[in-house]
Scaffold this motif. Structure first.
Motif: not given
Length: 191
Positions: A20, A77, A80, A92, A96, A99
């Motif tokens: 990540n 996650e 983030q 980002c 994230h 993800d």
């Protein structure tokens, strides 16, 4: 998720299923000369950090991998995502949230991260403590890290976990700053 071999940011030898960490390399597709609505135009040629400072870049990848080691992937996650929201790092944030979806996170919870305090029932007490610490550390210049926020996190994480959580918050803040400084374009995840 903690395998350093899975995390490849440099754009050199991309690894399928990379971790990540944010890719801070630069390519024509990642820095197109965009103009944010409330900011200056971003030059289309910015430093490729991974190529220009490979030792620093690799050290950051290693730090990121060590930070997330042993922390629940969903928690990683959420932290983030929240830091990326606070830092206004769309690159980002896109990475994230994508993800998190791939890891099985619900759309409902993803929509609530920005308002986690008002939507407390969507998150565990441990996740709320981590999110509070994330906000305090990310916005540290606004008031430090209050004892009550730190103590709340310390009730949910042992010393080793708490240290890794702090390290995770440090790394995502660094990735956010790298992505923003090098003009990364959201939706161009180049891992």
């Amino acid at each position: 998720m903690t395998n350093t071999a899975q995390i490849n940011e440099a754009g050199t030898g991309n690894v399928a299923g990379a971790g990540n960490a944010e890719n801070t390399g630069n390519s024509a597709s990642s820095a197109r000369g965009t103009t944010p609505a409330d900011g200056p135009a971003i030059r289309s040629t910015r430093v490729n950090f991974a190529q220009a400072a490979p030792k620093a870049f690799k050290a950051l990848i290693g730090f990121d991998a060590a930070a997330r080691d042993g922390l629940a992937p969903a928690l990683v996650e959420l932290v983030q995502i929240r830091s990326s929201q606070l830092n206004k790092c769309a690159y980002c944030l896109h990475m994230h949230t994508s993800d998190a979806r791939k890891a099985g996170e619900s759309e409902e919870r993803l929509h609530m991260v920005a308002v986690w305090e008002e939507a407390a029932h969507f998150f565990t007490a441990k996740e709320r403590a981590a999110l509070a610490l994330t906000e305090a550390v990310t916005l540290v210049a606004r008031g430090g890290v209050p004892d009550e926020v730190y103590d709340r996190a310390a009730t949910h994480f042992d010393d080793a976990e708490l240290a890794r959580l702090l390290a995770l918050i440090f790394t995502i803040n660094t990735w956010n700053r790298l992505a923003l400084s090098t003009g990364k374009v959201p939706g161009t995840d180049e891992r």
